[in-house]
Design a protein around this motif. Structure first.
Motif, short mmCIF file in Angstrom:
data_model
loop_
_atom_site.label_atom_id
_atom_site.label_comp_id
_atom_site.label_asym_id
_atom_site.label_seq_id
_atom_site.Cartn_x
_atom_site.Cartn_y
_atom_site.Cartn_z
N ILE A 5 34.73 33.98 57.00
CA ILE A 5 34.95 33.46 55.65
C ILE A 5 36.43 33.59 55.36
N GLU A 6 37.06 32.48 55.00
CA GLU A 6 38.50 32.48 54.79
C GLU A 6 38.94 32.08 53.40
N LEU A 7 38.06 31.43 52.62
CA LEU A 7 38.46 30.95 51.31
C LEU A 7 37.26 30.91 50.37
N VAL A 8 37.42 31.53 49.21
CA VAL A 8 36.37 31.55 48.18
C VAL A 8 36.97 30.95 46.92
N PRO A 9 36.34 29.90 46.37
CA PRO A 9 36.89 29.28 45.15
C PRO A 9 36.47 30.04 43.89
N LEU A 10 37.35 30.01 42.89
CA LEU A 10 37.06 30.55 41.57
C LEU A 10 37.29 29.45 40.55
N GLN A 69 32.20 33.74 39.49
CA GLN A 69 31.85 34.36 40.75
C GLN A 69 31.69 35.86 40.58
N PHE A 70 30.97 36.46 41.51
CA PHE A 70 30.97 37.91 41.69
C PHE A 70 31.36 38.14 43.14
N ILE A 71 32.46 38.86 43.34
CA ILE A 71 32.96 39.09 44.69
C ILE A 71 33.11 40.58 44.91
N GLN A 72 32.60 41.03 46.04
CA GLN A 72 32.70 42.45 46.40
C GLN A 72 33.67 42.59 47.56
N VAL A 73 34.57 43.56 47.42
CA VAL A 73 35.62 43.81 48.40
C VAL A 73 35.50 45.26 48.85
N VAL A 74 35.64 45.51 50.13
CA VAL A 74 35.60 46.87 50.66
C VAL A 74 37.01 47.46 50.64
N VAL A 75 37.11 48.68 50.14
CA VAL A 75 38.38 49.43 50.13
C VAL A 75 38.15 50.77 50.80
N ASP A 76 39.22 51.37 51.28
CA ASP A 76 39.11 52.67 51.94
C ASP A 76 38.84 53.80 50.95
N ASP A 77 39.40 53.69 49.74
CA ASP A 77 39.38 54.80 48.81
C ASP A 77 39.23 54.28 47.38
N PHE A 106 36.04 45.24 37.87
CA PHE A 106 36.92 44.62 36.87
C PHE A 106 36.60 43.13 36.81
N GLU A 107 37.12 42.46 35.78
CA GLU A 107 36.96 41.03 35.61
C GLU A 107 38.33 40.38 35.44
N ASP A 108 38.41 39.11 35.85
CA ASP A 108 39.63 38.36 35.57
C ASP A 108 39.51 37.75 34.17
N PRO A 109 40.54 37.09 33.67
CA PRO A 109 40.49 36.54 32.32
C PRO A 109 39.39 35.49 32.10
N ASP A 110 38.84 34.92 33.18
CA ASP A 110 37.80 33.91 33.06
C ASP A 110 36.40 34.44 33.32
N GLY A 111 36.26 35.75 33.44
CA GLY A 111 34.94 36.34 33.64
C GLY A 111 34.48 36.40 35.08
N ASN A 112 35.34 36.07 36.03
CA ASN A 112 34.99 36.28 37.44
C ASN A 112 35.00 37.78 37.67
N ARG A 113 33.90 38.29 38.21
CA ARG A 113 33.73 39.72 38.35
C ARG A 113 34.02 40.17 39.78
N TRP A 114 34.64 41.35 39.88
CA TRP A 114 35.02 41.94 41.16
C TRP A 114 34.47 43.36 41.23
N ALA A 115 34.00 43.74 42.41
CA ALA A 115 33.62 45.12 42.69
C ALA A 115 34.38 45.57 43.93
N LEU A 116 35.09 46.67 43.80
CA LEU A 116 35.78 47.27 44.94
C LEU A 116 34.91 48.42 45.41
N GLN A 117 34.42 48.34 46.64
CA GLN A 117 33.48 49.32 47.16
C GLN A 117 34.08 50.16 48.26
N GLN A 118 34.01 51.47 48.05
CA GLN A 118 34.28 52.42 49.12
C GLN A 118 32.92 52.72 49.73
N ILE A 119 32.75 52.37 51.00
CA ILE A 119 31.47 52.58 51.66
C ILE A 119 31.26 54.08 51.91
#
Length: 123
Positions: A5-10, A69-77, A106-119
């Motif tokens: 996956i290389e590109l996700v539209p918002l 959109q709801f996008i989940q991103v993996v982070v180390d910490d 967190f959310e961007d100004p347009d309500g696109n939601r993000w989750a940063l997950q430490q596994i």
């Protein structure tokens, strides 16, 4: 065969505001910001260390107006991610501790939601 996956539209309502949020606010790389014509503008931004970018603009017809959109991103910490967001003035909650991970949302100004997950691995 690999599938990358290389590109996700918002969907966004104000492209300049979104460029400021993702580029200046979050500190993500603004890879492209091209006005092709008065009807077409393409913006691509990439989080640090990610092989996948997000895009938004005008005239792209990738998402229905008003969608999000709801996008989940993996982070180390998660603690470092929370500190990074707060240091940059991004509105976010604290860390949500779950058995399967630690999340910062967190959310961007347009309500696109993000989750940063430490596994969290069972130890």
């Amino acid at each position: 065969m690999d599938f990358r996956i290389e590109l996700v539209p918002l969907a966004v309502t104000d492209v300049d505001r979104s460029v400021a949020f993702y580029g200046d606010g979050l500190g993500w790389s603004v890879d492209h910001d091209r006005v092709v014509s008065s009807e077409l503008r393409f913006v691509q931004v990439t989080p640090p260390g990610s092989a996948c970018s997000i895009c938004f603009g005008t005239g792209l017809d990738m998402m229905t107006d008003g969608s999000s959109q709801f996008i989940q991103v993996v982070v180390d910490d998660a603690d470092a991610a929370l500190a990074h967001l707060r240091d940059r003035g991004i509105d976010c909650d604290g860390i949500d501790e779950q058995p399967w991970g630690r999340f910062v949302r967190f959310e961007d100004p347009d309500g696109n939601r993000w989750a940063l997950q430490q596994i969290v691995r069972a130890g």
